[in-house]
Design an enzyme around this catalytic site. Sequence first.
Site, mmCIF file in Angstrom:
data_model
loop_
_atom_site.group_PDB
_atom_site.id
_atom_site.type_symbol
_atom_site.label_atom_id
_atom_site.label_comp_id
_atom_site.label_asym_id
_atom_site.label_seq_id
_atom_site.Cartn_x
_atom_site.Cartn_y
_atom_site.Cartn_z
ATOM 1 N N ASP A 1 -5.405 0.083 5.801
ATOM 2 C CA ASP A 1 -6.211 -0.289 6.971
ATOM 3 C C ASP A 1 -7.324 0.723 7.209
ATOM 4 O O ASP A 1 -8.487 0.362 7.407
ATOM 5 C CB ASP A 1 -5.326 -0.375 8.223
ATOM 6 C CG ASP A 1 -4.247 -1.429 8.092
ATOM 7 O OD1 ASP A 1 -4.276 -2.178 7.092
ATOM 8 O OD2 ASP A 1 -3.379 -1.499 8.971
ATOM 9 N N SER B 1 -10.885 3.114 28.687
ATOM 10 C CA SER B 1 -10.849 1.839 27.978
ATOM 11 C C SER B 1 -11.364 0.750 28.900
ATOM 12 O O SER B 1 -10.758 0.489 29.948
ATOM 13 C CB SER B 1 -9.420 1.511 27.542
ATOM 14 O OG SER B 1 -9.305 0.123 27.331
ATOM 15 N N GLY C 1 -2.696 -6.201 18.448
ATOM 16 C CA GLY C 1 -1.403 -6.677 17.936
ATOM 17 C C GLY C 1 -1.507 -7.983 17.171
ATOM 18 O O GLY C 1 -0.569 -8.764 17.127
ATOM 19 N N ASP D 1 0.830 -1.224 0.000
ATOM 20 C CA ASP D 1 0.000 0.000 0.000
ATOM 21 C C ASP D 1 0.856 1.262 0.000
ATOM 22 O O ASP D 1 0.570 2.218 -0.715
ATOM 23 C CB ASP D 1 -1.049 -0.001 1.133
ATOM 24 C CG ASP D 1 -0.495 -0.116 2.535
ATOM 25 O OD1 ASP D 1 0.699 -0.457 2.693
ATOM 26 O OD2 ASP D 1 -1.263 0.142 3.487
HETATM 27 C C1 GLA Z 1 -0.003 -2.645 8.418
HETATM 28 C C2 GLA Z 1 -0.146 -1.214 7.888
HETATM 29 C C3 GLA Z 1 -0.773 -1.197 6.490
HETATM 30 C C4 GLA Z 1 -0.085 -2.181 5.548
HETATM 31 C C5 GLA Z 1 0.066 -3.546 6.213
HETATM 32 C C6 GLA Z 1 0.877 -4.485 5.367
HETATM 33 O O1 GLA Z 1 -1.258 -3.204 8.666
HETATM 34 O O2 GLA Z 1 -0.917 -0.441 8.747
HETATM 35 O O3 GLA Z 1 -0.737 0.106 5.976
HETATM 36 O O4 GLA Z 1 1.146 -1.670 5.109
HETATM 37 O O5 GLA Z 1 0.687 -3.454 7.478
HETATM 38 O O6 GLA Z 1 0.218 -4.755 4.174
#
Ligand code: GLA
Length: 376
Positions: free
Chosen positions: A163, A59, A113, A28
């Site tokens: 994401d 939280s 995580g 990305d």
């Molecule tokens: C993490 C990052 C994304 C992407 C993925 C790997 O999730 O936040 O932007 O780079 O790793 O595809």
Amino acid sequence: MMNINTEKEYDVVVESPGRINLIGEHVDYSGGYVLPAAIDKKITLSFTKNNTDCCTVFSENFRSQFKIKLSDLTRSEIEWHNYIIGVVFHINVLKPNKIKGFDCTIHSNLPLGSGVSSSAALECGVAKGLNELFEIGLTDIEIISLSKDAEHTFVGTKCGIMDQFAVVKGKKNNLLLLNCETLKHRLIPADFGDYNIVLLNTNVSHNLATSEYNVRRDECNTALEAINTKYPKYTQLAQVNPNVIKEFKKILPEKTFNRALYVTKENRRTLYAVKCLENKDIKGFGEWLYKSHRGLTSLFEVSCGELDFLVDYTHNLNYVVGARMMGGGFGGCTINLVHKDFCKQFINIISPAYQERFNISLTPILVTIDNGVSKV
Ligand code: GLA
């Protein structure tokens, strides 16, 4: 510690999903194609105006609360605070003085995580909630982009756009084929025939994740700069033809060359995989997942022993057609396409094998594909 605001109705409640990514990993930030989707595991954020000049955030999962003045939005020592402070800060940059004091309670059923992007879910959930609460008028693209900026400047991960885009733009039962350079996207029906998506959470998150992530990004930039000295037309590494990359084998340091080769190959794999899916060739689609994993392990070097073990294990199971590590790597989940009649059997056989090998328990996560962040 007490939950804030237990007695009151909330002014705004939003649900913000995690994401999966079928293929197109670590491309990305090089302007490549990715194939993510939002999932049914979410973070719920409940907001109320408090008529002060402070934000108080609680939280439920951490049983922990913090308070910060709107006039003093600086980085915190505690990581999860920064996702929220960063978003408030970046909304203020874009739309000054719109945010007033608020209370926010957060409850998550997204594992942290584990490569399903609880971070983007949190950022976009805060941005969406505040946008509704204070009627700020942010567009989806502004929410996506400022959430990413918050992660860069307050958390320190120089992530790409995938994401946040998936968390905001996700559509039930669809994958998003996203061009990360132009942000043009197309919905691809998430029809895997007789196969289900099963995530396996390794329950490890090696602390290399953030530092190595940023190193990979730098390596990709270095490769593009070198290629640009001969081919200035390329604006993104993912656009470069693998044969052009090969011309730079003797010029680039070995690792940098491998990273570049991986990116351009993975970018193509995403498009081939989408063709398979559209032709209802699930086995073909699964093969691209395995190839992606091999690239992530050997050329891009973001996998780890636990992830490789889980992917390798599936090679002998004929009811699994594809598997690979998912997300940033160095731990987190694998994504597996498993025949619907064998999902239970799969989990029952791979869990003890993983436990025996690493003395860590494995957490299977069954996901369905859902809508992006929304007001409840
Ligand atoms: C993490 C990052 C994304 C992407 C993925 C790997 O999730 O936040 O932007 O780079 O790793 O595809």
